[in-house]
Design an enzyme around this catalytic site. Structure first.
Site, PDB file in Angstrom:
ATOM      1  N   HIS A 465       0.835  -1.198   0.000  1.00 32.83           N
ATOM      2  CA  HIS A 465       0.000   0.000   0.000  1.00 32.83           C
ATOM      3  C   HIS A 465       0.877   1.259   0.000  1.00 32.83           C
ATOM      4  O   HIS A 465       0.736   2.131  -0.866  1.00 32.83           O
ATOM      5  CB  HIS A 465      -0.914  -0.022   1.238  1.00 32.83           C
ATOM      6  CG  HIS A 465      -1.758   1.199   1.393  1.00 32.83           C
ATOM      7  ND1 HIS A 465      -3.098   1.220   1.078  1.00 32.83           N
ATOM      8  CD2 HIS A 465      -1.457   2.456   1.799  1.00 32.83           C
ATOM      9  CE1 HIS A 465      -3.578   2.439   1.296  1.00 32.83           C
ATOM     10  NE2 HIS A 465      -2.606   3.197   1.731  1.00 32.83           N
ATOM     11  N   GLU A 466       1.780   1.334   0.968  1.00 33.67           N
ATOM     12  CA  GLU A 466       2.612   2.534   1.069  1.00 33.67           C
ATOM     13  C   GLU A 466       3.516   2.661  -0.159  1.00 33.67           C
ATOM     14  O   GLU A 466       3.802   3.771  -0.617  1.00 33.67           O
ATOM     15  CB  GLU A 466       3.442   2.516   2.357  1.00 33.67           C
ATOM     16  CG  GLU A 466       2.615   2.527   3.648  1.00 33.67           C
ATOM     17  CD  GLU A 466       1.557   3.615   3.691  1.00 33.67           C
ATOM     18  OE1 GLU A 466       1.728   4.662   3.059  1.00 33.67           O
ATOM     19  OE2 GLU A 466       0.515   3.389   4.353  1.00 33.67           O
ATOM     20  N   HIS A 469       1.759   4.500  -2.879  1.00 32.48           N
ATOM     21  CA  HIS A 469       1.893   5.961  -2.724  1.00 32.48           C
ATOM     22  C   HIS A 469       3.276   6.403  -3.197  1.00 32.48           C
ATOM     23  O   HIS A 469       3.425   7.421  -3.871  1.00 32.48           O
ATOM     24  CB  HIS A 469       1.754   6.359  -1.253  1.00 32.48           C
ATOM     25  CG  HIS A 469       0.356   6.303  -0.726  1.00 32.48           C
ATOM     26  ND1 HIS A 469      -0.694   6.923  -1.340  1.00 32.48           N
ATOM     27  CD2 HIS A 469      -0.161   5.718   0.387  1.00 32.48           C
ATOM     28  CE1 HIS A 469      -1.806   6.722  -0.636  1.00 32.48           C
ATOM     29  NE2 HIS A 469      -1.507   5.982   0.415  1.00 32.48           N
ATOM     30  N   HIS A 472       3.550   6.608  -6.907  1.00 26.56           N
ATOM     31  CA  HIS A 472       2.845   7.791  -7.390  1.00 26.56           C
ATOM     32  C   HIS A 472       3.775   9.016  -7.293  1.00 26.56           C
ATOM     33  O   HIS A 472       3.863   9.826  -8.213  1.00 26.56           O
ATOM     34  CB  HIS A 472       1.603   7.998  -6.512  1.00 26.56           C
ATOM     35  CG  HIS A 472       0.500   8.770  -7.163  1.00 26.56           C
ATOM     36  ND1 HIS A 472      -0.700   9.010  -6.534  1.00 26.56           N
ATOM     37  CD2 HIS A 472       0.395   9.348  -8.374  1.00 26.56           C
ATOM     38  CE1 HIS A 472      -1.481   9.709  -7.332  1.00 26.56           C
ATOM     39  NE2 HIS A 472      -0.843   9.925  -8.462  1.00 26.56           N
TER      40      HIS A 472
HETATM   41 ZN    ZN Z   1      -2.763   5.284   1.953  1.00 29.16          ZN
END
Ligand code: ZN
Length: 680
Positions: A465-466, A469, A472
């Site tokens: 998940h991290e 980010h 991105h």
């Molecule tokens: Zn998040």
């Protein structure tokens, strides 16, 4: 020389001390203001001037970034003092810049210039976003109201810091200690080893349990000792409130009232009906009604299944665990037992399969294949702690495109949770390319002794998940910091890449490639994988309702209160729970008092973003399901249309460019195994 004053590509963490912070921030804010005035007075409104303005901002942001980062991960008294001294200076600077009439005029002049039509879509959007943000910052207010606005913003920042410090202090004020190992029956060895280590660190024998998540979670999930579970539950769910073992000591009740009063005043000042409307002005969702409708739709589709799940849990607990009166502190425990009974799988059993180095290799491999990038350890960078690692990201031509740090393990003085932060933004200036740098911070159970650390499957998901980010931030091709990476992306779309990445943690081949059993070295066997995927949607409707409860609470608190209605957050929570909750909770629970996302973070009237973005990420991943999970072309399309674009287009435009249509809720419900009447 103050090492914060001229950071180029990397901060030198070995040299940065809290005593450098205040002087650097003061100097840089003053210098920046002067330099901006000088440019606005003497240079034409064109893109070259824009880039010079951007470079001024960037110098300050590169100094502030390590200060706020070190405050979050090395929260000593000295860093806390330094941070608190810097924060008013930074907030005042940000407020002044966001209301700067000269800067506002500069962007309006860019928009009205002949050159504007020739700008690419990124530049156009940057200028229009800036003008919108100036409006939201009250640039059109008269001088009295502007001063008021700045006061309120500064007060809001101070109150946020007080809120999170209260939560941190309340969390650290509690501990449970015992030398009697029998009290810890049922708790996995990895957690017990941590409790032992914590006891040693505190100069005592036996076991030391805190309210940090790596302590709290295994106790609530595995401890056979019901009394211990209740003690921890009680302390955790009353943190920073008028209840619990430290009742009144770090109480956030009045802090929340003050925060809400400031927010109500701010929104009225800018001409909005309530704070929710102000918060939504730059989000994908259009109105609080639309959001409440979206959430209520999900509640209605999930609640019948959640009721069924809870009834099953009650029946199981009564029959097999001798718990006829299931209490809040029994839920995680009973739930884990039932999960094991049904799927014979536990996070602790899975933990033996995921050594951190292997997981990172697997993560880098899948990301490399899909997006055509490579990762290399980079030992040349200085770090703030011995457990931190750093890496270089390279493109398919072997050129550096980004860098990142991982800080994976829980320790004293580090804020809890997991997050990604940009350390350095991608920008280009006068032909020079500045590459993005990211911080990836988690709070996993640290390695014990000489062994490497092992992750539960949940923790593997958190890491992916991290990292989403991080991708991105790091894969962006937009060279303007205001809209590169995550910057400027609508809040309710910001979780798209992160939640998208989680999906790979449920793919057989990905999991096999990043697993090696602690003792046998064996990859995750098919049998366990099958159970893992079967268990994935275990109690998914109950979990969905919990998130919907947080989201609706947040939206209603911010939509229903205005200057005529003072805020009583507990009453709002009760009302929401009456509509949604399937699991009863004790009267003493004061969960809003530690709800940092909305009272100390950026999620105010925005917590729904997680669900909103889940719709986007589930629907985006469903294209991979349709065309192949390892499909390079789809991977490259995701990178090209979403990851690289940042906020150079709206999130809806990015999504439609990738998916070929607007998002649909069906994939989310399907991924969660939630069967609705329409899908039967
Ligand atoms: Zn998040």
């Amino acid at each position: 020389m103050n090492p914060l004053l001229s950071i180029k590509q990397f901060p030198d963490y070995e040299k940065i001390k809290p005593e450098h912070a205040v002087a650097a921030i003061k100097t840089l804010c003053a210098d920046s203001k002067q330099a901006i005035e000088h440019l606005l007075d003497n240079e034409p409104a064109n893109w070259t001037t824009y880039e010079r303005l951007q470079a001024i901002d960037d110098t300050l942001s590169k100094a502030w970034s390590p200060v706020s980062h070190l405050h979050a991960v090395m929260n000593t008294d000295a860093w806390r003092q330094a941070y608190q001294a810097c924060q008013p200076i930074i907030s005042q600077y940000a407020a002044e810049m966001s209301q700067h009439t000269g800067l506002h005029r500069f962007y309006c002049a860019l928009r009205d210039s002949d050159a504007f039509d020739q700008y690419d879509e990124a530049r156009k959007k940057l200028v229009n976003d800036a003008i919108r943000d100036f409006r939201l910052s009250g640039v059109n207010l008269d001088d009295d109201k502007k001063a008021k606005y700045q006061q309120l913003m500064q007060k809001a920042a101070e109150l946020s810091t007080t809120f999170s410090n209260n939560v941190l202090d309340a969390t650290q004020a509690f501990h449970w200690h015992s030398s009697d190992a029998t009290e810890l029956a049922g708790i996995p060895d990895s957690a017990k080893a941590l409790f032992k280590q914590l006891a040693e660190q505190n100069g005592v024998k036996g076991y030391w349990i805190t309210l940090d998540f790596p302590s709290y979670y295994p106790v609530l999930t595995y401890a056979d000792n019901r009394q211990l579970r209740e003690t921890l539950y009680y302390a955790y769910n009353t943190r920073a409130s008028d209840q619990g073992p430290n009742a009144g000591e770090f109480d956030n009740t009045a802090v929340i009232e003050a925060i809400m009063a400031v927010r109500v005043e701010l929104s009225a000042l800018l001409g909005f009906d309530h704070y929710a409307a102000l918060s939504l002005a730059n989000k994908m969702a259009d109105s609080s009604d639309e959001v409440i409708h979206f959430l209520t739709d999900l509640v209605n589709k999930s609640k019948p299944q959640a009721q069924k799940e809870y009834a099953e849990l009650q029946a199981y607990a009564e029959k097999h665990l001798d718990l006829p009166d299931l209490q809040a502190w029994d839920i995680a425990y009973a739930s884990e037992k039932l999960k094991q009974a049904e799927y014979a799988i536990s996070q602790e059993q899975l933990r033996d399969y995921f050594p951190v180095p292997k997981v990172l290799d697997g993560l880098f491999d899948i990301v490399g294949r899909l997006f055509g990038v490579q990762f290399e350890a980079n030992d040349n960078l200085t770090k703030w702690h011995k457990s931190v690692s750093s890496y270089t990201v390279k493109n398919s031509d072997g050129e550096d495109i980004a860098y990142f740090y991982t800080d994976l393990y829980a320790r004293q003085g580090k804020n809890g949770g997991a997050w990604m932060n940009g350390a350095i933004d991608k920008i280009s200036h006068a032909g020079h390319q500045q590459l993005p740098v990211a911080y990836l911070t988690c709070n996993f159970i640290p390695p014990v002794g000489d062994e490497v650390a092992y992750l539960s499957h949940d923790e593997v998901v958190t890491l992916f998940h991290e990292f989403g980010h991080g991708l991105h931030h790091m894969l962006t091709r937009v060279p303007y910091s205001a809209i590169s990476g995550i910057n400027g992306v609508e809040w309710d779309a910001v979780e798209l890449p992160s939640q998208f990445m989680e999906n790979f943690c449920f793919e057989r081949q990905v999991l096999r490639s990043m697993s090696a059993h602690r003792h046998s070295g064996e990859q995750l066997p098919d049998e366990l994988f099958d159970k893992l995927t079967a268990a994935k949607n275990y109690h998914s409707a109950l979990q969905m309702l919990r998130q919907l409860e947080f989201s609706l609470f947040d939206m209603k608190v911010h939509a229903e209160y205005d200057t005529d209605h003072p805020c009583d957050v507990m009453a709002v929570l009760d009302e929401v729970r009456q509509q949604i909750a399937v699991i009863p909770s004790p009267d003493y629970v004061r969960f809003p008092m530690s709800f940092s996302h909305i009272f100390a973070g950026g999620y105010a009237a925005g917590y729904f973003s997680y669900k909103w973005a889940e719709v986007l990420s589930a629907d985006a991943f469903s294209r991979f399901e349709e065309e192949g999970v390892y499909n390079k072309a789809v991977g490259r399309a995701f990178k090209r249309e979403i990851l690289e674009r940042g906020a150079s287009r709206t999130a809806m435009e990015n999504f439609v460019a990738f998916r070929g249509r607007e998002p649909d809720i069906a994939a989310l419900l399907r991924h969660n195994g939630i069967v609705t009447e329409s899908s039967v």
